[in-house]
Design a protein around this motif. Structure first.
Motif, PDB file in Angstrom:
ATOM      1  N   HIS A 149      -6.058   1.784  -8.784  1.00 18.17           N
ATOM      2  CA  HIS A 149      -5.551   2.662  -7.658  1.00 18.17           C
ATOM      3  C   HIS A 149      -5.476   2.056  -5.826  1.00 18.17           C
ATOM      4  CE1 HIS A 149      -4.364   6.416  -9.633  1.00 18.17           C
ATOM      5  NE2 HIS A 149      -5.470   6.527 -10.162  1.00 18.17           N
ATOM      6  N   LEU A 150      -6.032   1.379  -5.911  1.00 18.30           N
ATOM      7  CA  LEU A 150      -6.549   0.558  -4.593  1.00 18.30           C
ATOM      8  C   LEU A 150      -5.718  -0.771  -4.708  1.00 18.30           C
ATOM      9  CD1 LEU A 150     -10.665  -0.228  -4.345  1.00 18.30           C
ATOM     10  CD2 LEU A 150      -8.814   0.987  -2.462  1.00 18.30           C
ATOM     11  N   GLU A 151      -5.591  -1.826  -5.821  1.00 13.78           N
ATOM     12  CA  GLU A 151      -4.124  -2.472  -5.968  1.00 13.78           C
ATOM     13  C   GLU A 151      -2.974  -1.861  -5.979  1.00 13.78           C
ATOM     14  OE1 GLU A 151      -5.157  -3.617  -9.682  1.00 13.78           O
ATOM     15  OE2 GLU A 151      -6.702  -5.451  -9.111  1.00 13.78           O
ATOM     16  N   LEU A 152      -2.602  -0.522  -6.336  1.00 14.62           N
ATOM     17  CA  LEU A 152      -1.579  -0.454  -6.749  1.00 14.62           C
ATOM     18  C   LEU A 152      -0.688   0.290  -5.400  1.00 14.62           C
ATOM     19  CD1 LEU A 152      -1.550   2.355  -9.637  1.00 14.62           C
ATOM     20  CD2 LEU A 152      -0.218   0.456  -9.406  1.00 14.62           C
ATOM     21  N   ASN A 153      -2.010   0.430  -4.409  1.00 11.59           N
ATOM     22  CA  ASN A 153      -1.959   1.080  -2.786  1.00 11.59           C
ATOM     23  C   ASN A 153      -1.380  -0.256  -2.207  1.00 11.59           C
ATOM     24  OD1 ASN A 153      -1.636   3.288  -1.053  1.00 11.59           O
ATOM     25  ND2 ASN A 153      -3.307   1.898   0.026  1.00 11.59           N
ATOM     26  N   GLU A 154      -2.162  -1.285  -2.453  1.00 10.09           N
ATOM     27  CA  GLU A 154      -2.121  -2.206  -1.781  1.00 10.09           C
ATOM     28  C   GLU A 154      -0.721  -3.057  -2.048  1.00 10.09           C
ATOM     29  OE1 GLU A 154      -4.615  -6.882  -0.593  1.00 10.09           O
ATOM     30  OE2 GLU A 154      -4.639  -5.152  -2.305  1.00 10.09           O
ATOM     31  N   HIS A 155       0.496  -3.670  -3.020  1.00 10.72           N
ATOM     32  CA  HIS A 155       1.465  -3.613  -4.340  1.00 10.72           C
ATOM     33  C   HIS A 155       2.461  -2.945  -2.889  1.00 10.72           C
ATOM     34  CE1 HIS A 155      -0.318  -6.362  -6.778  1.00 10.72           C
ATOM     35  NE2 HIS A 155      -0.747  -5.649  -7.976  1.00 10.72           N
ATOM     36  N   ARG A 156       1.947  -1.391  -3.064  1.00 10.75           N
ATOM     37  CA  ARG A 156       2.846  -0.566  -2.604  1.00 10.75           C
ATOM     38  C   ARG A 156       3.389  -1.133  -1.009  1.00 10.75           C
ATOM     39  NH1 ARG A 156       0.378   5.041  -2.182  1.00 10.75           N
ATOM     40  NH2 ARG A 156       0.298   3.920   0.149  1.00 10.75           N
ATOM     41  N   ASN A 157       1.948  -0.742  -0.010  1.00 11.08           N
ATOM     42  CA  ASN A 157       1.984  -1.479   1.177  1.00 11.08           C
ATOM     43  C   ASN A 157       2.719  -3.366   1.647  1.00 11.08           C
ATOM     44  OD1 ASN A 157       0.526   0.829   1.987  1.00 11.08           O
ATOM     45  ND2 ASN A 157      -1.018  -0.553   2.026  1.00 11.08           N
ATOM     46  N   ASN A 158       2.560  -3.934   0.748  1.00  8.17           N
ATOM     47  CA  ASN A 158       2.969  -4.947   0.318  1.00  8.17           C
ATOM     48  C   ASN A 158       4.794  -4.632   0.666  1.00  8.17           C
ATOM     49  OD1 ASN A 158       0.648  -6.780   0.980  1.00  8.17           O
ATOM     50  ND2 ASN A 158       0.750  -7.056  -0.652  1.00  8.17           N
ATOM     51  N   LEU A 159       5.673  -4.586  -0.444  1.00  9.73           N
ATOM     52  CA  LEU A 159       6.185  -3.620  -0.615  1.00  9.73           C
ATOM     53  C   LEU A 159       7.095  -3.473   0.199  1.00  9.73           C
ATOM     54  CD1 LEU A 159       9.048  -3.330  -2.993  1.00  9.73           C
ATOM     55  CD2 LEU A 159       7.467  -1.921  -3.631  1.00  9.73           C
ATOM     56  N   GLU A 160       6.501  -2.102   0.586  1.00  9.72           N
ATOM     57  CA  GLU A 160       7.234  -1.336   1.804  1.00  9.72           C
ATOM     58  C   GLU A 160       7.094  -2.649   3.234  1.00  9.72           C
ATOM     59  OE1 GLU A 160       4.573   1.514   2.928  1.00  9.72           O
ATOM     60  OE2 GLU A 160       5.674   3.137   1.482  1.00  9.72           O
ATOM     61  N   ARG A 161       6.530  -3.572   3.897  1.00 11.45           N
ATOM     62  CA  ARG A 161       6.074  -4.124   4.235  1.00 11.45           C
ATOM     63  C   ARG A 161       7.605  -5.323   4.906  1.00 11.45           C
ATOM     64  NH1 ARG A 161       1.816  -4.713   4.885  1.00 11.45           N
ATOM     65  NH2 ARG A 161       0.916  -6.696   3.455  1.00 11.45           N
ATOM     66  N   ILE A 162       7.879  -5.797   2.984  1.00 12.94           N
ATOM     67  CA  ILE A 162       8.568  -6.700   2.382  1.00 12.94           C
ATOM     68  C   ILE A 162      10.017  -5.681   3.281  1.00 12.94           C
ATOM     69  CG2 ILE A 162       9.922  -7.440   1.024  1.00 12.94           C
ATOM     70  CD1 ILE A 162       6.877  -8.242  -0.224  1.00 12.94           C
ATOM     71  N   VAL A 163      10.144  -4.765   2.559  1.00 11.18           N
ATOM     72  CA  VAL A 163      11.317  -4.114   2.913  1.00 11.18           C
ATOM     73  C   VAL A 163      11.897  -4.083   4.341  1.00 11.18           C
ATOM     74  CG1 VAL A 163      12.629  -1.437   2.734  1.00 11.18           C
ATOM     75  CG2 VAL A 163      11.340  -2.567   0.913  1.00 11.18           C
ATOM     76  N   THR A 164      10.539  -3.440   4.894  1.00  5.39           N
ATOM     77  CA  THR A 164      11.285  -3.514   6.497  1.00  5.39           C
ATOM     78  C   THR A 164      11.220  -4.879   7.376  1.00  5.39           C
ATOM     79  OG1 THR A 164       8.942  -1.587   6.690  1.00  5.39           O
ATOM     80  CG2 THR A 164       9.605  -3.072   8.715  1.00  5.39           C
ATOM     81  N   GLU A 165      10.691  -5.608   6.884  1.00  8.74           N
ATOM     82  CA  GLU A 165      10.686  -6.870   7.573  1.00  8.74           C
ATOM     83  C   GLU A 165      12.804  -7.408   6.973  1.00  8.74           C
ATOM     84  OE1 GLU A 165       8.123  -9.823   5.988  1.00  8.74           O
ATOM     85  OE2 GLU A 165       6.562  -8.762   7.200  1.00  8.74           O
ATOM     86  N   ARG A 166      12.848  -7.083   5.890  1.00  9.42           N
ATOM     87  CA  ARG A 166      14.181  -7.571   5.250  1.00  9.42           C
ATOM     88  C   ARG A 166      15.510  -6.505   6.244  1.00  9.42           C
ATOM     89  NH1 ARG A 166      13.157  -9.879  -1.154  1.00  9.42           N
ATOM     90  NH2 ARG A 166      11.506 -11.246  -0.011  1.00  9.42           N
ATOM     91  N   THR A 167      15.171  -5.631   6.276  1.00  6.89           N
ATOM     92  CA  THR A 167      15.850  -4.978   6.755  1.00  6.89           C
ATOM     93  C   THR A 167      16.023  -4.323   7.909  1.00  6.89           C
ATOM     94  OG1 THR A 167      14.854  -2.734   5.804  1.00  6.89           O
ATOM     95  CG2 THR A 167      16.172  -2.098   7.379  1.00  6.89           C
ATOM     96  N   GLU A 168      15.388  -5.030   8.957  1.00  4.10           N
ATOM     97  CA  GLU A 168      14.867  -5.399  10.274  1.00  4.10           C
ATOM     98  C   GLU A 168      16.501  -6.791  10.883  1.00  4.10           C
ATOM     99  OE1 GLU A 168      10.833  -6.333  11.145  1.00  4.10           O
ATOM    100  OE2 GLU A 168      10.891  -4.010  12.031  1.00  4.10           O
TER     101      GLU A 168
END
Length: 299
Positions: free
Chosen positions: A121-140
């Motif tokens: 669950h720690l790894e899943l949460n980290e992957h999700r956070n990284n994915l959200e960060r990438i999506v946010t950066e690309r959206t910007e």
């Protein structure tokens, strides 16, 4: 940089906390603990916590209430929560998941299973956070590109309007004034922002077809002959031909084509009536007339 994860153990039985803490510390996790819900919430709000191991049966706030509270807060709704409890009834397990828990481990538990689930669950949460960060950066980045393209579009439309006004000093500024009037009418009608913008931009080039009309007709200081007026009237269709190949976000070419249509069908070039005429065209028609009536013209 210290990448060790912090786990909060919430249980009203000190021996349970000690047992779980010993297992997790051996794997290199930082451990925080609380014997009650209120203290647990205070820790989570004020410190960085990566995962919560939560008992259900506690005095005061029980585990379900803590979980529900955390999932309602924007800052903590994505925090992984694992129920670690002796309540093993199906209804209890389902309630935990319904409240947003990531997992549910019954007591007594297997140490290896506990470690495996915590790690997962720690790894899943980290992957999700990284994915959200990438999506946010690309959206910007995408928004910046769209903003730049929008500016280029506005500048291009403005350049087209300026090019036309160079040919006709008597109507210099006419299209810009029509655009201001049209945008204000659209706003007064409480139309969507998209329509307001399309009205304003289209009005800037509504007479672009006059590029194909002989300049002497545009500035003729007397009444036009029937043939001359027929030639002037071609500017709506000529404007459409000029603009139809440009992929604007709005139907600018069609609006330009219809900007001399009238509700009773007496307009040109198609003799459309009523709602067959686009709302943007109707607004520009009225704005065009207002501007013409309040400006000096050679004729």
């Amino acid at each position: 940089m210290d990448n060790k994860k912090t786990i909060l153990i919430v249980d009203d039985v000190p021996k349970n906390i000690q047992l779980v803490a010993t297992i997790l510390k051996d794997e290199g996790y930082y451990i925080l603990y609380s014997h009650d819900g209120e203290t647990a919430l205070d820790i989570i709000i004020n410190k960085k916590v990566d995962l919560v191991l939560l008992d259900v049966m506690m005095p005061g706030m029980d585990g379900y209430q803590i979980c529900e509270h955390l999932k309602k807060r924007t800052e903590t709704k994505k925090l992984p929560i694992i129920f670690l409890t002796a309540k093993t009834e199906t209804d209890s397990i389902l309630k935990g998941f319904e409240l947003g828990a990531a997992d549910y481990i019954p007591k007594p538990f297997n140490a290896l299973e506990l470690l495996a689930r915590v790690k997962t669950h720690l790894e899943l949460n980290e992957h999700r956070n990284n994915l959200e960060r990438i999506v946010t950066e690309r959206t910007e980045k995408l928004e910046n590109v769209v903003s730049q393209l929008h500016k280029v579009l506005q500048q291009t439309v403005g350049a087209l309007a300026a090019a036309l006004e160079k040919r006709d000093p008597y109507t210099a500024g006419h299209q810009r004034r029509v655009a201001d009037i049209a945008a204000n009418i659209a706003m007064a009608m409480n139309l969507d922002d998209e329509i307001i913008e399309s009205v304003g931009l289209t009005a800037l080039v509504h007479d672009i077809g006059k590029i194909s009309v002989p300049a002497e007709l545009l500035v003729k200081p007397s009444k036009l002959t029937e043939n001359e007026f027929a030639l002037i009237k071609t500017h709506a269709a000529e404007g459409y031909e000029i603009l139809k190949g440009v992929e604007f976000p709005w139907p600018i070419a069609q609006i330009v084509l219809q900007h001399h249509e009238l509700l009773n069908g007496s307009g040109y070039p198609q003799g459309l009536t009523g709602k067959d005429i686009q709302i943007e065209s109707r607004i520009i028609t009225v704005s065009d007339v207002i501007e013409a009536m309040t400006s000096h013209r050679p004729y």
